[in-house]
Design an enzyme around this catalytic site. Sequence first.
Site, short mmCIF file in Angstrom:
data_model
loop_
_atom_site.label_atom_id
_atom_site.label_comp_id
_atom_site.label_asym_id
_atom_site.label_seq_id
_atom_site.Cartn_x
_atom_site.Cartn_y
_atom_site.Cartn_z
N ASP A 123 0.87 -1.17 0.00
CA ASP A 123 0.00 0.00 0.00
C ASP A 123 0.90 1.22 0.00
O ASP A 123 2.03 1.19 0.50
CB ASP A 123 -0.93 0.01 1.21
CG ASP A 123 -1.92 1.16 1.11
OD1 ASP A 123 -2.22 1.56 -0.03
OD2 ASP A 123 -2.37 1.67 2.15
N ASP A 125 -7.72 -7.46 0.93
CA ASP A 125 -6.75 -7.65 2.01
C ASP A 125 -7.41 -7.14 3.27
O ASP A 125 -8.32 -6.31 3.21
CB ASP A 125 -5.50 -6.81 1.76
CG ASP A 125 -5.81 -5.35 1.93
OD1 ASP A 125 -6.41 -4.75 1.01
OD2 ASP A 125 -5.50 -4.77 3.00
N CYS A 158 -10.26 -28.14 10.81
CA CYS A 158 -9.24 -27.20 10.36
C CYS A 158 -7.87 -27.89 10.43
O CYS A 158 -7.52 -28.49 11.44
CB CYS A 158 -9.24 -25.96 11.24
SG CYS A 158 -7.92 -24.81 10.84
N CYS A 218 -4.96 -26.58 10.64
CA CYS A 218 -3.88 -25.80 11.23
C CYS A 218 -3.36 -26.43 12.53
O CYS A 218 -4.05 -27.23 13.17
CB CYS A 218 -4.32 -24.35 11.49
SG CYS A 218 -5.15 -24.10 13.06
N CYS A 271 -5.47 -26.19 15.75
CA CYS A 271 -6.62 -27.10 15.85
C CYS A 271 -6.19 -28.56 15.92
O CYS A 271 -6.88 -29.39 16.50
CB CYS A 271 -7.55 -26.89 14.65
SG CYS A 271 -8.39 -25.29 14.68
N HIS A 318 -4.23 -19.95 12.97
CA HIS A 318 -5.57 -20.50 12.73
C HIS A 318 -6.40 -19.60 11.83
O HIS A 318 -7.00 -20.05 10.86
CB HIS A 318 -6.33 -20.72 14.04
CG HIS A 318 -7.78 -21.02 13.77
ND1 HIS A 318 -8.20 -22.25 13.31
CD2 HIS A 318 -8.87 -20.23 13.78
CE1 HIS A 318 -9.51 -22.19 13.08
NE2 HIS A 318 -9.93 -20.99 13.34
#
Length: 372
Positions: free
Chosen positions: A92, A269, A307, A309, A312, A338
């Site tokens: 940005d 984003d 999930c 990840c 989890c 996560h």
Amino acid sequence: MGIFTAGHQDASSNARLGTLYLDHGEVTTPVFMPVGTAGTVKGILHKHVAEIGYQIILGNTYHLYLRPGVEVLKHYGGLHPFSDWDRNLLTDSGGFQVFSLSGLRKIVEEGVHFQSHIDGSRHLFTPEKVLDIQQTIGSDISMVLDVCTEPKISFHAAKEAMEQTHRWAARSLDHRAALGEAFNGKLFGIVQGNFYEDLRAESAAFFNEQPFDGIAIGGLSVGETKEEYIHYLHYTAALTSMEKPRYVMGIGSPDYILEAVEAGIDMFDCVLATRMGRNGGLFTDDGVVQIKKVAHKFDTEPLDPNCPCIACQSYSRGYLHHLFRANEMLGPMLATIHNLTYFYTFMEEIRAAIATDSFAAYKRGYLERFYG
RNA sequence: GGAGAGGUUCCCGAGUUGGCCAAAGGGGGCAGACUGUAAAUCUGCUGGUUAUACCUUCGAAGGUUCGAAUCCUUCUCUCUCCA
């Protein structure tokens, strides 16, 4: 090859698939891009951001210019090697800081005078300088300097901000042309116009005519109501060229993302996933779980068994709860992992739904599950 | 046994020329927020109730006073030092 090819168009909405061709690899769209303002997606290794599957993240010109500064970035050959990120980087321009640091800046024709939020030192950001900094950073997608405004300002003020944005956009294109081959990566323009249909239309028309590689819709998610967001998102998107990748800046929560995808947006984003994670808000299909709540103290179940990840797969809700209660930094780290995994999976599902022309049904079902 | 310091609302800790003290400030707890990151941050609540007032509360009991967490007496407990 161009920067973008549009893929399958969903039959039930304006949602579409696509591919971005950038210097650090292809990006499948619609894509959610994690934000790494100061050269780090907070609380997680860039290596792990890549492992989750992300092909592109953000950086911020204003913040990186102040720290570590262009000399350091030059010394290390740009942010990619400096931060161990070998995929795409979008930066940005500092336009958002025109909004978020409104008390510390003054807009003049030449650019924006900022007073550093860190040490109070004064700096002038011009459209040209901001592109130069992004070149030093090594951006794959640079953003033009724009004037991002808050809701409820007058038509006159909104028009002035928009016109300033347009003049700076034109200077940005001139600057890129002047740099010629020395300019690396892509350059996106940013539609402004605040919350006025006439201005949004005028700004979209302006950017449709300019040779930018992509068009961003800016000035949303700045404090307006959800109804205003939805209205101006769809209104502006409908007037923005479909030829190029289209990017809504600063979005969002799942419902905001679904709206953007439905409007045919390819990129967005947001800090929400990472910030809420750090603050103990964990995204699941059943809504946000506030892991600090005492209800999770003895909960041996994982946050979300489906999930993939590490948070989890290896830990219980009770352990995550403990980490947050004890103010252990692993808590925010796992929460970030996560949430970024959650948003990545979410985008995969969205793309799958578009591929099967069932986006509208997917959106309906998702919102029902998530917001009950 | 002697000398000294001190016991405040869940915890720590201000407050002792008596009223503006249901009592600062932290912490903890509870609730909420978070959307191109000044954010591992911020905001509100945190004795009780028939609630713009009343009730109970500042170790215990008693006293002075129109009025006491604040002054006096006794008791009690804790800590430090000396024997």
